[in-house]
Design a protein around this motif. Sequence first.
Motif, PDB file in Angstrom:
ATOM      1  N   ALA A 122       2.900   3.312  -5.548  1.00  0.00           N
ATOM      2  CA  ALA A 122       1.990   3.902  -6.533  1.00  0.00           C
ATOM      3  C   ALA A 122       2.458   3.503  -7.929  1.00  0.00           C
ATOM      4  O   ALA A 122       3.624   3.698  -8.278  1.00  0.00           O
ATOM      5  N   LYS A 123       1.563   2.933  -8.721  1.00  0.00           N
ATOM      6  CA  LYS A 123       1.870   2.486 -10.089  1.00  0.00           C
ATOM      7  C   LYS A 123       1.128   3.409 -11.055  1.00  0.00           C
ATOM      8  O   LYS A 123      -0.088   3.538 -10.986  1.00  0.00           O
ATOM      9  N   ILE A 124       1.872   4.036 -11.960  1.00  0.00           N
ATOM     10  CA  ILE A 124       1.261   4.977 -12.897  1.00  0.00           C
ATOM     11  C   ILE A 124       1.709   4.605 -14.308  1.00  0.00           C
ATOM     12  O   ILE A 124       2.887   4.324 -14.544  1.00  0.00           O
ATOM     13  N   TYR A 153       7.303   5.102  -6.221  1.00  0.00           N
ATOM     14  CA  TYR A 153       6.604   5.373  -7.473  1.00  0.00           C
ATOM     15  C   TYR A 153       7.181   4.541  -8.619  1.00  0.00           C
ATOM     16  O   TYR A 153       8.381   4.599  -8.901  1.00  0.00           O
ATOM     17  N   HIS A 177       0.815  -1.218   0.000  1.00  0.00           N
ATOM     18  CA  HIS A 177       0.000   0.000   0.000  1.00  0.00           C
ATOM     19  C   HIS A 177       0.846   1.266   0.000  1.00  0.00           C
ATOM     20  O   HIS A 177       0.314   2.374  -0.091  1.00  0.00           O
ATOM     21  N   ALA A 233       1.623  13.435  -8.315  1.00  0.00           N
ATOM     22  CA  ALA A 233       1.419  12.533  -7.184  1.00  0.00           C
ATOM     23  C   ALA A 233       2.620  12.553  -6.248  1.00  0.00           C
ATOM     24  O   ALA A 233       2.483  12.585  -5.012  1.00  0.00           O
ATOM     25  N   SER A 277      -1.728  -2.088  -4.170  1.00  0.00           N
ATOM     26  CA  SER A 277      -1.106  -0.768  -4.164  1.00  0.00           C
ATOM     27  C   SER A 277      -1.979   0.233  -4.916  1.00  0.00           C
ATOM     28  O   SER A 277      -3.009  -0.121  -5.486  1.00  0.00           O
ATOM     29  N   HIS A 278      -1.564   1.487  -4.914  1.00  0.00           N
ATOM     30  CA  HIS A 278      -2.291   2.531  -5.627  1.00  0.00           C
ATOM     31  C   HIS A 278      -1.961   2.443  -7.121  1.00  0.00           C
ATOM     32  O   HIS A 278      -0.833   2.109  -7.498  1.00  0.00           O
ATOM     33  N   LEU A 330       5.630   7.554  -0.895  1.00  0.00           N
ATOM     34  CA  LEU A 330       5.354   6.324  -1.629  1.00  0.00           C
ATOM     35  C   LEU A 330       6.517   5.957  -2.553  1.00  0.00           C
ATOM     36  O   LEU A 330       7.326   6.815  -2.914  1.00  0.00           O
TER      37      LEU A 330
END
Length: 350
Positions: A60-62, A105, A57, A96, A79-80, A103
Amino acid sequence: MSYLKPLFSHPKLPKNKLGYTLKEYEGSLSTLCAGCGHDSISAAIVKACFELSIEPHLVAKISGIGCSSKTPTYFLGNSHGFNSVHGRMPSVATGANMANKELVYFGVSGDGDSASIGMGQFVHVIRRNLNMVYVVMNNGCYGLTKGQDSATADRGSKNKSGSVNPFEAIDLASMAIELGASFVAQSFSGDKQQLIPLLKAAIQHPGFAFINVISPCVTFNNNPGSTKSYDYVREHIEATSALDFVPVKKEIRVNYAEGASAEVGMHDGSKIHLNKLRMDWDPEDRISVVNALQNAKVKEEILTGLLYVNTDWKDLYQTLNITDNSLNQLKESDLCPGTEELQHINEGFR
């Protein structure tokens, strides 16, 4: 056909320091073509995060648009995640990151997403040294639109339809080094032994970490004549080094084959051990790296491994001299200095 994973798992599966098994780091079942190199990269990310005992958690995956940009669905399901507009992943990642720097990233992109429509964003996120891991799953073609050559397709490479690419390829690794990326690596989706330590080192790196992964498209670009096919990559791959990532406060004994060795210290005390297979290459010397990449190109080799690392650069937060706290944690008292202080600030603009 069901795309649901079974809920049952073996009770004796290995656990990391958090008490989690690999299952806690997995995502949904992949809908990519069977044998796609992208799935191997997803599996390597799962393994790297598991071995580093990262809380899912806190990741962050973008991503953008493309086959590669679908993959965040297939790893770290707890995760996000944010699937952005084509080529605009770096902007979303920057926003973000500036809001919450706590986080880890992951920016996931493809050769079309980064080397074509997203080239401008790719360039500027490197310049800013944003603290993130930027992974390009590079197959030299547009898989979602039936296999046209992408901007990273090598000149002379033949696609599935038989067309030969007449244009020079954009070398993302060389470009990243030229623009000042503080961590640049290159790997092959079929080499987890190399890719997993690279990912672990990139995660721990305090700044922009770029990994260009050759990931053959089994449907549209795995034919004879393609320089991104499995056979071609295996025949032309040339590793810079055998490596292992050694986390801080954890002793790992590493046995390498004969050859000169090097040790690169990271900001937190962890280390990257390198067994230098190429004697003309220094991972902390940009000129040496550029020369090694150019020499490999002349020899039609694909240079893989840790290419360049600089642990002295400032990340974007440090460059802009932003508060140590994440912006999303600032309270009203932090943001509003009071009437007198505001009047003083306003006087400075008169």
